[in-house]
Design a protein around this motif. Structure first.
Motif, short mmCIF file in Angstrom:
data_model
loop_
_atom_site.label_atom_id
_atom_site.label_comp_id
_atom_site.label_asym_id
_atom_site.label_seq_id
_atom_site.Cartn_x
_atom_site.Cartn_y
_atom_site.Cartn_z
N UNK A 56 20.44 -35.20 17.73
CA UNK A 56 21.26 -34.59 16.69
C UNK A 56 20.44 -34.62 15.41
N UNK A 57 20.21 -33.45 14.82
CA UNK A 57 19.28 -33.33 13.70
C UNK A 57 19.92 -32.49 12.61
N UNK A 58 19.83 -32.94 11.36
CA UNK A 58 20.41 -32.19 10.26
C UNK A 58 19.68 -32.43 8.96
N UNK A 59 19.49 -31.38 8.18
CA UNK A 59 18.83 -31.48 6.89
C UNK A 59 19.84 -31.96 5.83
N UNK A 60 19.38 -32.81 4.93
CA UNK A 60 20.20 -33.23 3.80
C UNK A 60 20.24 -32.11 2.76
N UNK A 61 21.42 -31.77 2.32
CA UNK A 61 21.58 -30.78 1.26
C UNK A 61 21.85 -31.51 -0.05
N UNK A 62 21.08 -31.20 -1.06
CA UNK A 62 21.24 -31.84 -2.36
C UNK A 62 22.38 -31.15 -3.11
N UNK A 63 23.30 -31.93 -3.61
CA UNK A 63 24.46 -31.37 -4.29
C UNK A 63 24.65 -32.04 -5.65
N UNK A 64 25.40 -31.41 -6.48
CA UNK A 64 25.81 -31.98 -7.76
C UNK A 64 27.29 -32.33 -7.64
N UNK A 65 27.66 -33.56 -7.99
CA UNK A 65 29.06 -33.96 -7.87
C UNK A 65 29.40 -35.02 -8.90
N UNK A 66 30.69 -35.14 -9.15
CA UNK A 66 31.19 -36.20 -10.01
C UNK A 66 31.35 -37.46 -9.19
N UNK A 67 30.89 -38.57 -9.71
CA UNK A 67 30.93 -39.82 -8.97
C UNK A 67 31.40 -40.95 -9.88
N UNK A 68 32.35 -41.74 -9.40
CA UNK A 68 32.83 -42.87 -10.15
C UNK A 68 32.05 -44.12 -9.74
N UNK A 69 31.37 -44.73 -10.70
CA UNK A 69 30.57 -45.91 -10.42
C UNK A 69 31.44 -47.16 -10.41
N UNK A 70 30.85 -48.29 -10.04
CA UNK A 70 31.61 -49.52 -9.88
C UNK A 70 32.28 -49.96 -11.18
N UNK A 71 31.66 -49.63 -12.33
CA UNK A 71 32.25 -50.04 -13.60
C UNK A 71 33.32 -49.08 -14.10
N UNK A 72 33.62 -48.05 -13.28
CA UNK A 72 34.68 -47.11 -13.63
C UNK A 72 34.19 -45.87 -14.34
N UNK A 73 32.92 -45.83 -14.77
CA UNK A 73 32.40 -44.65 -15.46
C UNK A 73 32.19 -43.51 -14.46
N UNK A 74 32.58 -42.32 -14.84
CA UNK A 74 32.37 -41.13 -14.02
C UNK A 74 31.13 -40.40 -14.52
N UNK A 75 30.17 -40.18 -13.62
CA UNK A 75 28.92 -39.52 -14.01
C UNK A 75 28.71 -38.28 -13.14
N UNK A 76 27.90 -37.35 -13.66
CA UNK A 76 27.46 -36.21 -12.86
C UNK A 76 26.20 -36.63 -12.14
N UNK A 77 26.24 -36.59 -10.82
CA UNK A 77 25.14 -37.11 -10.01
C UNK A 77 24.52 -36.02 -9.15
N UNK A 78 23.22 -36.17 -8.89
CA UNK A 78 22.55 -35.41 -7.86
C UNK A 78 22.48 -36.30 -6.63
N UNK A 79 23.07 -35.83 -5.56
CA UNK A 79 23.24 -36.69 -4.40
C UNK A 79 23.09 -35.86 -3.14
N UNK A 80 23.08 -36.53 -2.00
CA UNK A 80 23.12 -35.85 -0.72
C UNK A 80 24.27 -36.44 0.08
#
Length: 303
Positions: free
Chosen positions: A238-262
Protein backbone atom coordinates in the motif's frame (compact mmCIF):
# COMPACT_ATOMS: atom_id res chain seq x y z
CA UNK A 1 -22.86 -15.73 10.52
CA UNK A 2 -21.62 -19.34 11.04
CA UNK A 3 -22.38 -21.01 14.36
CA UNK A 4 -19.60 -20.47 16.90
CA UNK A 5 -18.05 -17.63 14.94
CA UNK A 6 -17.34 -14.63 17.17
CA UNK A 7 -18.24 -11.15 16.05
CA UNK A 8 -15.54 -8.57 16.73
CA UNK A 9 -16.51 -5.08 17.81
CA UNK A 10 -13.51 -2.85 18.64
CA UNK A 11 -13.72 -1.16 22.03
CA UNK A 12 -11.12 1.26 23.27
CA UNK A 13 -10.68 1.68 26.99
CA UNK A 14 -11.02 5.25 28.12
CA UNK A 15 -8.53 7.15 30.20
CA UNK A 16 -9.44 10.09 32.33
CA UNK A 17 -8.24 13.57 31.50
CA UNK A 18 -6.42 13.98 34.78
CA UNK A 19 -4.57 10.67 34.59
CA UNK A 20 -3.14 11.47 31.16
CA UNK A 21 -1.62 14.74 32.24
CA UNK A 22 -3.75 17.33 30.49
CA UNK A 23 -6.58 17.96 28.10
CA UNK A 24 -4.22 18.80 25.23
CA UNK A 25 -2.68 15.34 25.15
CA UNK A 26 -6.05 13.70 25.72
CA UNK A 27 -7.62 15.68 22.88
CA UNK A 28 -4.81 14.45 20.62
CA UNK A 29 -5.39 10.86 21.72
CA UNK A 30 -9.11 11.14 21.06
CA UNK A 31 -8.52 12.72 17.65
CA UNK A 32 -6.15 9.86 16.77
CA UNK A 33 -8.72 7.28 17.84
CA UNK A 34 -11.51 8.90 15.84
CA UNK A 35 -9.31 9.13 12.74
CA UNK A 36 -8.70 5.39 12.99
CA UNK A 37 -12.44 4.75 13.20
CA UNK A 38 -13.42 6.99 10.29
CA UNK A 39 -14.18 4.92 7.21
CA UNK A 40 -14.22 1.73 9.27
CA UNK A 41 -16.64 2.12 12.18
CA UNK A 42 -17.90 5.47 10.87
CA UNK A 43 -18.39 5.19 7.07
CA UNK A 44 -18.61 8.11 4.67
CA UNK A 45 -21.75 10.24 5.24
CA UNK A 46 -22.51 8.54 8.57
CA UNK A 47 -22.86 10.46 11.84
CA UNK A 48 -20.56 10.05 14.83
CA UNK A 49 -22.26 9.04 18.09
CA UNK A 50 -23.71 11.80 20.23
CA UNK A 51 -21.02 13.76 22.06
CA UNK A 52 -22.17 12.72 25.53
CA UNK A 53 -22.07 9.02 24.63
CA UNK A 54 -18.76 9.32 22.79
CA UNK A 55 -17.10 11.22 25.64
CA UNK A 56 -18.24 8.52 28.08
CA UNK A 57 -16.97 5.72 25.84
CA UNK A 58 -13.55 7.35 25.45
CA UNK A 59 -13.32 8.35 29.10
CA UNK A 60 -12.86 12.08 28.53
CA UNK A 61 -14.72 15.29 29.25
CA UNK A 62 -17.03 16.93 26.72
CA UNK A 63 -14.54 19.80 26.44
CA UNK A 64 -11.71 17.42 25.50
CA UNK A 65 -13.92 15.64 22.97
CA UNK A 66 -14.95 18.95 21.42
CA UNK A 67 -11.29 19.95 21.01
CA UNK A 68 -10.67 16.69 19.17
CA UNK A 69 -13.74 17.19 16.97
CA UNK A 70 -12.59 20.70 16.08
CA UNK A 71 -9.25 19.27 14.95
CA UNK A 72 -10.98 16.68 12.76
CA UNK A 73 -13.25 19.38 11.31
CA UNK A 74 -10.22 21.58 10.53
CA UNK A 75 -8.62 18.63 8.74
CA UNK A 76 -11.76 18.09 6.67
CA UNK A 77 -12.75 14.66 8.03
CA UNK A 78 -16.05 15.71 9.59
CA UNK A 79 -18.61 18.47 9.32
CA UNK A 80 -20.21 19.57 12.57
CA UNK A 81 -23.48 21.48 12.81
CA UNK A 82 -25.24 22.57 15.97
CA UNK A 83 -28.25 20.34 16.56
CA UNK A 84 -27.27 17.87 13.84
CA UNK A 85 -24.09 16.29 15.19
CA UNK A 86 -20.85 15.47 13.34
CA UNK A 87 -21.01 13.80 9.94
CA UNK A 88 -18.12 12.05 8.15
CA UNK A 89 -17.39 13.90 4.90
CA UNK A 90 -14.02 12.33 3.97
CA UNK A 91 -12.44 8.88 4.30
CA UNK A 92 -9.13 7.49 3.16
CA UNK A 93 -9.20 6.28 -0.43
CA UNK A 94 -7.45 3.11 -1.56
CA UNK A 95 -7.27 2.36 -5.27
CA UNK A 96 -6.69 -1.30 -6.04
CA UNK A 97 -6.15 -3.02 -9.37
CA UNK A 98 -7.37 -6.35 -8.00
CA UNK A 99 -11.00 -7.41 -8.27
CA UNK A 100 -10.62 -9.39 -5.05
CA UNK A 101 -9.86 -6.30 -2.99
CA UNK A 102 -12.92 -4.45 -4.27
CA UNK A 103 -15.25 -7.42 -3.95
CA UNK A 104 -14.12 -8.68 -0.54
CA UNK A 105 -13.26 -5.49 1.29
CA UNK A 106 -16.08 -3.29 0.06
CA UNK A 107 -15.37 -0.07 1.99
CA UNK A 108 -11.78 0.44 0.94
CA UNK A 109 -9.96 1.72 3.99
CA UNK A 110 -6.64 0.65 5.48
CA UNK A 111 -8.20 -1.28 8.38
CA UNK A 112 -9.38 -4.35 6.40
CA UNK A 113 -5.97 -4.74 4.76
CA UNK A 114 -4.21 -4.74 8.15
CA UNK A 115 -6.87 -7.04 9.59
CA UNK A 116 -6.47 -9.54 6.77
CA UNK A 117 -2.69 -9.52 7.15
CA UNK A 118 -3.06 -10.37 10.86
CA UNK A 119 -5.32 -13.32 10.07
CA UNK A 120 -2.33 -15.24 8.69
CA UNK A 121 -0.24 -17.55 10.93
CA UNK A 122 2.87 -15.46 10.18
CA UNK A 123 2.48 -11.69 10.02
CA UNK A 124 5.22 -9.58 8.42
CA UNK A 125 4.90 -5.79 8.25
CA UNK A 126 7.45 -3.39 6.81
CA UNK A 127 6.32 0.22 7.23
CA UNK A 128 7.85 3.53 6.11
CA UNK A 129 6.02 6.58 7.42
CA UNK A 130 6.33 10.10 8.80
CA UNK A 131 4.81 9.18 12.17
CA UNK A 132 3.59 6.00 13.80
CA UNK A 133 0.13 7.23 14.81
CA UNK A 134 -1.87 5.51 12.04
CA UNK A 135 -0.11 2.20 12.56
CA UNK A 136 -0.52 2.42 16.35
CA UNK A 137 -4.30 2.59 16.08
CA UNK A 138 -4.40 -0.43 13.76
CA UNK A 139 -2.00 -2.46 15.89
CA UNK A 140 -4.10 -1.84 19.00
CA UNK A 141 -7.22 -3.00 17.15
CA UNK A 142 -5.47 -6.21 16.10
CA UNK A 143 -4.20 -6.69 19.63
CA UNK A 144 -7.78 -6.63 20.89
CA UNK A 145 -8.82 -9.14 18.22
CA UNK A 146 -6.05 -11.48 19.39
CA UNK A 147 -7.04 -11.08 23.06
CA UNK A 148 -10.65 -11.81 22.17
CA UNK A 149 -9.71 -15.04 20.41
CA UNK A 150 -10.86 -13.86 16.99
CA UNK A 151 -7.45 -14.40 15.37
CA UNK A 152 -4.33 -16.28 16.50
CA UNK A 153 -1.13 -15.45 14.61
CA UNK A 154 1.88 -17.46 15.71
CA UNK A 155 4.57 -15.03 14.63
CA UNK A 156 4.54 -11.24 14.20
CA UNK A 157 7.48 -9.36 12.70
CA UNK A 158 7.38 -5.57 12.36
CA UNK A 159 10.06 -3.31 10.93
CA UNK A 160 9.28 0.40 10.90
CA UNK A 161 11.31 3.21 9.36
CA UNK A 162 10.81 6.72 10.74
CA UNK A 163 12.66 9.97 9.98
CA UNK A 164 15.61 10.84 12.20
CA UNK A 165 14.25 13.04 15.04
CA UNK A 166 17.17 15.47 14.56
CA UNK A 167 16.40 15.92 10.85
CA UNK A 168 15.20 19.48 10.03
CA UNK A 169 12.00 18.44 8.26
CA UNK A 170 10.26 20.99 6.01
CA UNK A 171 6.92 19.98 7.50
CA UNK A 172 5.02 20.20 9.72
CA UNK A 173 5.71 23.81 10.63
CA UNK A 174 4.02 27.08 11.46
CA UNK A 175 3.44 28.79 8.13
CA UNK A 176 4.34 32.32 9.23
CA UNK A 177 7.48 31.37 11.15
CA UNK A 178 9.85 28.65 9.96
CA UNK A 179 11.87 28.99 13.18
CA UNK A 180 8.90 28.20 15.44
CA UNK A 181 9.86 24.81 16.85
CA UNK A 182 6.51 23.93 18.42
CA UNK A 183 5.17 21.96 15.44
CA UNK A 184 8.34 19.90 15.21
CA UNK A 185 8.23 19.27 18.95
CA UNK A 186 4.60 18.22 18.57
CA UNK A 187 5.56 15.80 15.78
CA UNK A 188 8.30 14.25 17.91
CA UNK A 189 5.96 13.86 20.87
CA UNK A 190 3.26 12.25 18.74
CA UNK A 191 5.74 9.86 17.15
CA UNK A 192 7.36 8.88 20.45
CA UNK A 193 3.99 8.31 22.14
CA UNK A 194 2.55 6.15 19.37
CA UNK A 195 5.76 4.24 18.77
CA UNK A 196 5.97 3.29 22.46
CA UNK A 197 2.28 2.37 22.40
CA UNK A 198 2.45 0.01 19.42
CA UNK A 199 5.73 -1.57 20.52
CA UNK A 200 4.29 -2.17 23.98
CA UNK A 201 1.06 -3.59 22.58
CA UNK A 202 2.90 -6.12 20.44
CA UNK A 203 5.41 -7.14 23.09
CA UNK A 204 2.63 -7.59 25.64
CA UNK A 205 1.09 -10.20 23.35
CA UNK A 206 4.24 -12.30 23.64
CA UNK A 207 4.68 -11.68 27.36
CA UNK A 208 1.10 -12.80 27.98
CA UNK A 209 1.62 -15.93 25.86
CA UNK A 210 -0.92 -14.91 23.22
CA UNK A 211 1.58 -14.86 20.34
CA UNK A 212 4.57 -17.24 20.60
CA UNK A 213 7.00 -15.04 18.64
CA UNK A 214 7.01 -11.24 18.33
CA UNK A 215 9.84 -9.20 16.81
CA UNK A 216 9.56 -5.40 16.68
CA UNK A 217 12.32 -3.17 15.36
CA UNK A 218 12.16 0.58 14.80
CA UNK A 219 14.93 2.47 13.00
CA UNK A 220 15.40 6.06 11.87
CA UNK A 221 16.58 7.36 8.51
CA UNK A 222 18.03 10.72 7.33
CA UNK A 223 15.23 10.94 4.74
CA UNK A 224 12.22 13.25 4.63
CA UNK A 225 9.22 11.02 3.93
CA UNK A 226 7.36 12.12 0.81
CA UNK A 227 5.24 8.97 0.78
CA UNK A 228 4.05 6.25 3.14
CA UNK A 229 4.47 2.56 2.46
CA UNK A 230 3.00 -0.58 3.99
CA UNK A 231 4.39 -3.94 2.89
CA UNK A 232 2.11 -6.73 4.11
CA UNK A 233 3.31 -10.33 4.41
CA UNK A 234 5.70 -9.77 1.47
CA UNK A 235 2.84 -10.08 -1.04
CA UNK A 236 0.95 -6.79 -0.83
CA UNK A 237 1.94 -3.13 -0.91
CA UNK A 238 0.00 0.00 0.00
CA UNK A 239 1.69 3.18 -1.22
CA UNK A 240 0.60 6.81 -1.02
CA UNK A 241 2.16 10.23 -1.50
CA UNK A 242 1.88 12.80 1.28
CA UNK A 243 -0.01 15.90 0.20
CA UNK A 244 1.08 19.13 1.83
CA UNK A 245 -1.85 21.17 3.09
CA UNK A 246 -2.48 24.38 4.94
CA UNK A 247 -4.74 24.05 7.98
CA UNK A 248 -5.64 25.59 11.29
CA UNK A 249 -4.17 23.67 14.20
CA UNK A 250 -4.67 24.08 17.93
CA UNK A 251 -1.43 23.55 19.84
CA UNK A 252 -1.12 22.14 23.35
CA UNK A 253 -1.10 25.62 24.90
CA UNK A 254 -4.42 26.41 23.22
CA UNK A 255 -3.04 28.76 20.56
CA UNK A 256 -4.46 28.25 17.07
CA UNK A 257 -1.88 28.59 14.29
CA UNK A 258 -1.88 28.29 10.51
CA UNK A 259 0.28 25.27 9.78
CA UNK A 260 1.80 23.58 6.77
CA UNK A 261 1.26 19.91 7.41
CA UNK A 262 0.66 16.56 5.77
CA UNK A 263 -2.22 14.25 6.55
CA UNK A 264 -1.18 10.63 6.20
CA UNK A 265 -4.71 9.36 6.74
CA UNK A 266 -5.93 11.61 3.96
CA UNK A 267 -3.46 10.33 1.38
CA UNK A 268 -4.88 8.17 -1.39
CA UNK A 269 -3.17 4.79 -1.23
CA UNK A 270 -2.62 2.49 -4.20
CA UNK A 271 -2.87 -1.24 -3.56
CA UNK A 272 -0.60 -3.71 -5.34
CA UNK A 273 -0.60 -7.51 -5.06
CA UNK A 274 2.24 -9.84 -5.96
CA UNK A 275 1.49 -12.72 -8.33
CA UNK A 276 3.96 -15.52 -7.55
CA UNK A 277 3.20 -17.14 -10.90
CA UNK A 278 4.05 -14.05 -12.95
CA UNK A 279 7.35 -12.32 -12.22
CA UNK A 280 6.62 -9.67 -14.83
CA UNK A 281 3.14 -8.71 -13.64
CA UNK A 282 2.83 -5.01 -12.67
CA UNK A 283 1.77 -5.89 -9.12
CA UNK A 284 4.67 -8.29 -8.68
CA UNK A 285 7.19 -5.76 -10.02
CA UNK A 286 5.88 -3.01 -7.75
CA UNK A 287 5.83 -5.13 -4.57
CA UNK A 288 9.29 -6.55 -5.24
CA UNK A 289 10.79 -3.14 -6.04
CA UNK A 290 9.31 -1.54 -2.93
CA UNK A 291 10.52 -4.44 -0.78
CA UNK A 292 14.01 -4.06 -2.22
CA UNK A 293 13.93 -0.30 -1.64
CA UNK A 294 12.81 -0.72 1.98
CA UNK A 295 15.46 -3.35 2.69
CA UNK A 296 18.21 -1.21 1.15
CA UNK A 297 17.30 1.82 3.29
CA UNK A 298 16.97 -0.40 6.37
CA UNK A 299 20.38 -1.94 5.77
CA UNK A 300 22.45 1.02 4.58
CA UNK A 301 20.89 4.25 5.95
CA UNK A 302 18.83 3.43 9.02
CA UNK A 303 20.10 3.49 12.58
Amino acid sequence: MPVGRKRYVPVVAGRGDESSGGGGREAQRVADELRARIGHLYPLHSFLPAQRALATELGVSRDTLQRALRELANEGWIESRRGSGSRVVKVQRIQSSTAKATRVRGQVTLAPFISEAFEQPEVTLDVYTLTSESLDAHIRLQSERIRGGFISPQRITLRMLLPDPSLPLPYPRVKANEDDARMRARLRAITETHTASLVGALRDLQIEGLVPSVTVRVQHTPLTPTFKLYLLNEVEALHGMYEIIERQLELADGEVVTALDVLGLGATLTHHVKNPADAGAPGTVFVDSMQQWFTSVWKHLAQ
